[in-house]
Design a protein around this motif. Structure first.
Motif, mmCIF file in Angstrom:
data_model
loop_
_atom_site.group_PDB
_atom_site.id
_atom_site.type_symbol
_atom_site.label_atom_id
_atom_site.label_comp_id
_atom_site.label_asym_id
_atom_site.label_seq_id
_atom_site.Cartn_x
_atom_site.Cartn_y
_atom_site.Cartn_z
ATOM 1 N N SER A 219 0.815 -1.002 0.066
ATOM 2 C CA SER A 219 0.018 0.083 0.187
ATOM 3 C C SER A 219 1.027 0.935 0.621
ATOM 4 N N ARG A 296 -4.822 7.191 5.373
ATOM 5 C CA ARG A 296 -5.246 6.623 6.292
ATOM 6 C C ARG A 296 -5.544 4.817 5.675
ATOM 7 N N ARG A 297 -5.230 4.066 4.671
ATOM 8 C CA ARG A 297 -5.697 3.455 4.303
ATOM 9 C C ARG A 297 -3.908 2.981 4.060
#
Length: 301
Positions: A219, A296-297
């Motif tokens: 990510s 946030r992810r």
């Protein structure tokens, strides 16, 4: 309670700061000359009426911005830019991720495929655009030859308003694929292999590992490539200039190309500067939103 800093320490800190600034001075000068000054100059020119050489003549305030918001051509550029971004960014990231996952497998001769997938990095925008121009050629282009095999009639890829924006977007995806692929492949190879070894003992399949291990650990890299690809999409110019020159009927006239036409063809530097300011603010806000919401992810190791 006030703590007094000894003069000797204060002098030492000042000397250290001066030494640091001395080492940084080449970068500071380059950023100042090629980034900060043009940015300030653009803001300045956006509130002036200029002559054909770009010299400010008279102060107009927000008049350049008002005229832009009342100009249908500007809104057509905004629509084309949004469509171009929506075509290129998701497709580039998804294709590059798929290729990176394939190239990350331990297979014989995989190095050849890695070189092949990243080869678009070695080609200039001009050379790539010429290649795609021949591929889109309605008479000899490979795309029309393929669809004619299925009994369909040829398409004017770069001259038909229905297909022109998608055609330029597809060429842009191919041009950006190499860089995005290499970054994602590097991110995949930095994932701790012990996580997969532990997963194999537990027994989950490939798709479960992809959702629960690969994508979360990748990510940060995905977050980076999405931001970079988005910014590059807003700044695209070369392939549009070579393939369509903003046509047909301004359907590929994205904001960057509209800025170029206003500044260097119509000699309306004030309007071009106002568009550049709006584009800068748009990219700034979108990047801020990505950091505010998307980070946030992101799973940092």
């Amino acid at each position: 309670m006030n703590i007094k800093v000894p003069p000797a320490r204060w002098t030492s800190n000042l000397a250290s700061a001066g030494t640091g600034l001395l080492y940084l001075s080449p970068s500071i000068i380059l950023f100042g000359v090629f980034l900060v000054y043009p940015l300030i100059r653009t803001f300045y020119l956006s509130v002036f009426r200029s002559d054909t050489q770009g010299n400010p003549i008279s102060y107009t305030g927000l008049d350049n911005y008002t005229r832009l918001f009342e100009d249908p051509g500007f809104w057509q550029s905004v629509q084309s830019t949004i469509g171009f971004v929506l075509y290129t960014v998701p497709l580039t990231v998804i294709l590059a991720l798929g290729l990176a996952l394939l190239a990350n497998e331990k297979l014989r001769g995989i190095g050849i495929f890695r070189t092949f997938f990243s080869s678009t990095m070695g080609m200039s925008v001009a050379a790539s655009s010429i290649i795609w121009m021949f591929m889109y050629n309605p008479a000899i282009g490979v795309f029309n030859r393929i669809i004619e095999l299925f009994g369909w009639s040829g398409i004017q890829w770069l001259l038909d308003p229905k297909y022109a924006l998608f055609s330029v977007s597809l060429a842009t995806v191919w041009m950006n694929l190499g860089f995005t692929f290499l970054v994602l492949l590097g991110g995949l190879q930095n994932i701790d292999r012990t996580l997969y070894e532990s997963a194999r003992i537990a027994g989950p399949g490939y798709w479960y590992q992809l959702r629960k291990i690969t994508l979360p650990m990748l990510s940060p890299t995905l977050f980076f490539v999405i931001i970079v690809t988005l910014i590059n999409a807003f700044q695209t110019f070369g392939q549009i200039d070579i393939l369509t020159k903003g046509g047909p009927t301004d359907v590929t006239n994205v904001i960057v190309y509209s800025i170029y036409k206003d500044a260097f063809i119509n000699y309306n530097v004030g309007s071009a500067s106002a568009q550049a300011v709006l584009l800068f603010l748009c990219v700034l806000v979108l990047t801020w939103l990505q950091f505010k919401i998307g980070e946030r992810r992101v799973h940092y190791q």
